[in-house]
Scaffold this motif. Structure first.
Motif, PDB file in Angstrom:
ATOM      1  N   SER A   2      36.602  35.450  52.542  1.00  0.00           N
ATOM      2  CA  SER A   2      35.723  34.603  51.737  1.00  0.00           C
ATOM      3  C   SER A   2      34.344  35.234  51.673  1.00  0.00           C
ATOM      4  CB  SER A   2      35.646  33.195  52.323  1.00  0.00           C
ATOM      5  OG  SER A   2      35.027  33.230  53.588  1.00  0.00           O
ATOM      6  N   ALA A  31      38.290  33.567  43.174  1.00  0.00           N
ATOM      7  CA  ALA A  31      38.803  32.739  44.262  1.00  0.00           C
ATOM      8  C   ALA A  31      38.216  33.280  45.564  1.00  0.00           C
ATOM      9  CB  ALA A  31      40.326  32.811  44.304  1.00  0.00           C
ATOM     10  N   GLY A  32      37.882  32.395  46.466  1.00  0.00           N
ATOM     11  CA  GLY A  32      37.352  32.823  47.758  1.00  0.00           C
ATOM     12  C   GLY A  32      35.861  33.048  47.785  1.00  0.00           C
ATOM     13  N   THR A  34      32.178  31.203  47.388  1.00  0.00           N
ATOM     14  CA  THR A  34      31.472  29.927  47.313  1.00  0.00           C
ATOM     15  C   THR A  34      30.016  30.178  46.953  1.00  0.00           C
ATOM     16  OG1 THR A  34      30.970  29.968  49.680  1.00  0.00           O
ATOM     17  CG2 THR A  34      32.951  28.783  49.001  1.00  0.00           C
ATOM     18  N   LEU A  82      35.393  41.519  48.023  1.00  0.00           N
ATOM     19  CA  LEU A  82      36.713  40.904  48.164  1.00  0.00           C
ATOM     20  C   LEU A  82      37.828  41.934  48.285  1.00  0.00           C
ATOM     21  CD1 LEU A  82      36.279  38.041  45.552  1.00  0.00           C
ATOM     22  CD2 LEU A  82      36.516  37.761  48.036  1.00  0.00           C
TER      23      LEU A  82
END
Length: 84
Positions: A2, A31-32, A34, A82
């Motif tokens: 994340s 995705a992942g 925030t 990522l």
């Protein structure tokens, strides 16, 4: 894995208002990842460190950009973080 993207900003900052939707759009594509927004008005340490540079985008606490956000560069950096 994340990744946390932090937008350091303050209310009433026109550059912050321009950067926010750019950062939101880029982060939404991963995705992942925030997004956290922090105001220099709420944190004296942030104000001392970043008041002349807002908006500031941090990736996992490390400076990525200030004043203007390039969506392509932000996306590239997130892909690198990522491992994509």
């Amino acid at each position: 894995m994340s990744v946390e993207v932090t937008l350091v900003a303050k209310p009433g900052c026109h550059l912050c208002d321009e950067a926010r939707p750019v950062v939101e759009r880029v982060v939404a594509g991963f995705a992942g990842v925030t997004l956290v927004e922090r105001s220099i008005l709420d944190d004296p340490a942030l104000a001392e460190r970043w008041s002349e540079d807002i908006p500031v985008v941090l990736i996992d606490g490390r400076p990525h950009s200030s004043w203007r956000v390039d969506p392509g560069k932000l996306a590239d950096r997130l892909r690198e973080r990522l491992g994509a």
